[in-house]
Design an enzyme around this catalytic site. Structure first.
Site, PDB file in Angstrom:
ATOM      1  N   GLU A  62      -3.319 -49.186  24.803  1.00  0.00           N
ATOM      2  CA  GLU A  62      -2.788 -48.595  25.972  1.00  0.00           C
ATOM      3  C   GLU A  62      -1.218 -48.187  25.516  1.00  0.00           C
ATOM      4  O   GLU A  62      -0.634 -47.128  25.882  1.00  0.00           O
ATOM      5  CB  GLU A  62      -2.491 -49.648  27.221  1.00  0.00           C
ATOM      6  CG  GLU A  62      -3.644 -49.991  28.032  1.00  0.00           C
ATOM      7  CD  GLU A  62      -4.437 -50.785  27.158  1.00  0.00           C
ATOM      8  OE1 GLU A  62      -4.320 -51.350  26.344  1.00  0.00           O
ATOM      9  OE2 GLU A  62      -5.832 -50.889  27.685  1.00  0.00           O
ATOM     10  N   HIS A 129      -7.555 -58.162  36.725  1.00  0.00           N
ATOM     11  CA  HIS A 129      -8.248 -56.746  37.110  1.00  0.00           C
ATOM     12  C   HIS A 129      -7.875 -56.575  38.531  1.00  0.00           C
ATOM     13  O   HIS A 129      -8.499 -55.952  39.227  1.00  0.00           O
ATOM     14  CB  HIS A 129      -9.853 -56.805  36.807  1.00  0.00           C
ATOM     15  CG  HIS A 129     -10.049 -56.849  35.343  1.00  0.00           C
ATOM     16  ND1 HIS A 129     -10.123 -57.843  34.715  1.00  0.00           N
ATOM     17  CD2 HIS A 129     -10.532 -55.735  34.660  1.00  0.00           C
ATOM     18  CE1 HIS A 129     -10.597 -57.645  33.568  1.00  0.00           C
ATOM     19  NE2 HIS A 129     -10.722 -56.403  33.441  1.00  0.00           N
TER      20      HIS A 129
END
Lengths: 326, 326
Positions: A62, A129
């Site tokens: 990322e 998540h």
């Protein structure tokens, strides 16, 4: 014949398609977004239409995805990068808060880029998540943050974000992905960043909310209508900047404010808005500001824990009853 | 005239390298005097000993190519077109400086000149440069991007992530390590355990070279080769240059941790002196020509100092301007 409905998730893809067709500088990059179409299938079909140069499957990183997007934007591109889950944006934190957010202020070079962040809970996806981590970035001057709750806004805010000359964090709510459906918005559906939407008009109290909590707040307002209370619901749509004018106008109109968000309570967006209302509209209030937010814990996994964790329609309705009877 | 050099740098290039290195040395010497005289705000970081790397590597580039220099890279800024006056205005925090007083030291950037303003999180700017390389690849633009880092920042994840990503995507990118053997007070033995930092290139699937960073012609020719390779679609290269930081980390650091013998040994290998000796030996430069050049540069620097000292600071309320691009 019934009008064709599209989902929130399809509205995001539709916005990407339209903007990539309109401007060849727009490109997508992320993990598994190419042939696979992304973890949530949002970029499905883009590779076929735009090719590998503009739909880039990246290594799992990322930080470098976001850092490369910053660099590409300096050279006139308009990157739209996908975090597979909003939770993983923490790996790219430095690039966002120290590089993307400050570049224009420091040396006047715009950084037009969008980071798409699939966020939110209610899906038993556990601590990493499910997060609503928008407040991590709310404190950072130079960033913009949007969080659509409807199909039309998912479409129109993404288009605005892509056309904006600043780094924009686009929080898309996973719970709404396939639950929200509406007519396909027109191609010129541009939702201005920084403008809230009055989702429901009312005079007895105002709920200021966004993303997944808009629908629950509207459900609560419907319950209370049967009890004779008219609740106004403001869908912020943009969090940074947030629509101070609309919120303050509603506070002055109803005199009772409830902040509702799925993100945890402490240091949340609601705290800042509550403080601003206290500063600028205190004398209009008939009751103390209230907040209904998730509890200050990591997002839990087991359904009873997660249900207890998050705001529910009932919790919102109870808070409104208490607020209106103060 | 036959070039008496093993690496084949033409006379004109060799003299241009000397001029930019001399400018860098004299400019930094002036900064040092100003710091001691209390004219410099905050801290000051100089690149004494790194001149051959910043000037030599950057001199291989063409218009449209991008660099991401470090805080030892004043010379790189000069090669890219920054003027002594512009550099002085920036360092003194003046309204007319590159960051209009918003950021310190040599942190200015300009996409017109092809310079990314560095951020102090040293791994992040090379990543940004790689993003420029990505833009060049997408746009099929015949340019390259070059990232610089010290030995210290090679320990950051950014370094690994950027090189991996650049190699996987076959980006027109060159990574230059300015290994000056001191990351503040930390020597290589406490920074990394591999024999050479360029050995890491193998693991990224790219060529890697470790070269003498005091020899500007060797830096120039080695980097030139990597630039040509990147420009022709061959992908990234890692080049480690070995030199020695001849001052403290910042002006506030007397560097008591540097062994006296080491400093003495490396001071004899000052890159500017080494290059001058070669030019004189080849008959490409005389002492008189060098002295005249020094006078001309000194006059230019003095003009810059006078101008910058008289130039106004930005006014306080301008602080609020330009957080967001229109």
């Amino acid at each position: 014949m019934a009008e064709q409905l599209i989902t929130y998730v399809d509205a995001i893809r539709q916005a990407l398609l339209e903007e990539m067709r309109r401007d060849e500088n727009v490109f997508c990059m992320g993990e598994d977004i190419g042939a696979f179409g992304g973890a949530f299938k949002i970029t499905k079909g883009l590779l076929e239409e735009f090719g590998e140069d503009r739909v880039i499957d990246s290594p799992i990183c990322e930080n470098a995805i976001i850092g490369l997007a910053v660099g590409a934007s300096l050279c006139g591109m308009r990157p739209v990068v996908e975090m597979q889950f909003a939770d993983f944006v923490s790996n790219g934190f430095n690039q966002i808060v120290n590089n993307a957010a400050t570049t224009y202020y420091r040396w006047r070079q715009p950084v037009p880029m969008v980071i798409r962040l699939p966020s939110g809970g209610g899906l038993s996806a556990g601590p990493w998540h499910s997060q609503n981590n928008e407040a991590w970035f709310f404190h950072v001057p130079g960033l913009k943050i949007v969080a659509p709750s409807t199909t039309a806004d998912a479409h129109g805010l993404l288009k605005s974000a892509i056309r904006d000359n600043n780094p924009v964090l686009y929080f898309e709510n996973k719970y709404l992905y396939r639950r929200e459906k509406d007519a396909l918005p027109p191609e010129d559906n541009i939702v201005e960043i920084g403008k809230a939407r009055i989702a429901r008009e009312g005079s007895d109290a105002t709920v200021v909310t966004y993303a997944s909590m808009v629908q629950r707040s509207l459900e609560a307002a419907e319950l209370l209508e049967k009890e004779g209370l008219e609740i106004e619901v403001i869908d912020l749509r943009s969090l940074l900047p947030w629509d101070r004018q609309s919120v303050l106008a509603s506070a002055k109109k109803t005199s009772r404010i409830l902040m509702v968000h799925e993100a945890t309570k402490t240091g949340g967006i609601g705290a800042e808005i509550a403080a601003s209302i206290a500063e600028e509209a205190f004398e209009y209030l008939d009751a103390p500001l209230r907040r209904v937010c998730s509890h200050d814990t990591p997002v839990p996994y087991a359904p009873p824990l997660e249900e207890f964790f998050m705001p529910s329609t009932e919790k919102i309705a109870d808070a409104l009853r208490s607020l209106c009877s103060y | 005239m036959a070039a008496k050099t093993t690496v084949g740098v033409p006379r004109e290039t060799a003299l241009a390298l000397y001029e930019k290195m001399l400018l860098t040395r004299l400019f930094e010497h002036r900064l040092d005097l100003m710091y001691k005289g209390g004219d410099i705000l905050g801290g000051m970081l100089l690149g004494t000993g790194n001149e051959a790397v910043s000037v030599g590597a950057t001199s291989t580039l063409s218009k449209g190519d991008i660099i991401a220099p470090t805080h030892r890279g004043i010379g790189a800024h000069f090669v890219k077109g920054e003027t002594p006056r512009g550099m002085m205005l920036q360092i003194l925090g003046r309204a007319e400086g590159g960051t209009r007083g918003r950021d310190n030291t040599q942190h200015q950037g300009s996409m017109e000149l092809g310079v990314i303003g560095m951020i102090s999180h040293l791994g992040a700017t090379p990543t940004t440069a790689a993003g420029c390389a990505l833009a060049f690849k997408i746009k099929k633009q015949n340019n390259v991007a070059m990232g610089f880092t010290g030995d210290g920042a090679t320990s950051l994840g950014d370094f690994h992530e950027t090189l991996n990503m650049a190699s996987v995507m076959k980006l027109p990118f060159i990574m230059i390590i300015e290994n000056n053997q001191w990351a503040y007070s930390t020597p290589p033995s406490k920074q990394y355990a591999c024999a050479k930092l360029a050995d890491r290139a193998t693991s990224y699937g790219m060529p890697g070279f470790t070269i003498d960073g005091t020899d500007v012609e060797l830096v120039y020719t080695t980097v030139r080769h990597a630039v040509d390779r990147a420009r022709s679609g061959g992908g990234p290269t890692l080049i480690e240059t070995i030199t020695m930081r001849l001052r403290g980390h910042s002006a506030a650091d007397g560097a008591p941790y540097v062994p006296k013998e080491m400093l003495e040994e490396w001071s004899k290998k000052h890159p500017v002196d080494l290059h001058k000796a070669k030019l004189i030996e080849r008959g490409w430069l005389t002492e008189a020509e060098s002295a005249a050049l020094e006078d001309r540069i000194t006059a230019e620097i003095e003009e810059a100092v006078e101008y910058a000292k008289r130039a106004p600071y930005p006014e306080g309320p301008t602080l609020l301007e330009g957080v967001y691009a229109d």
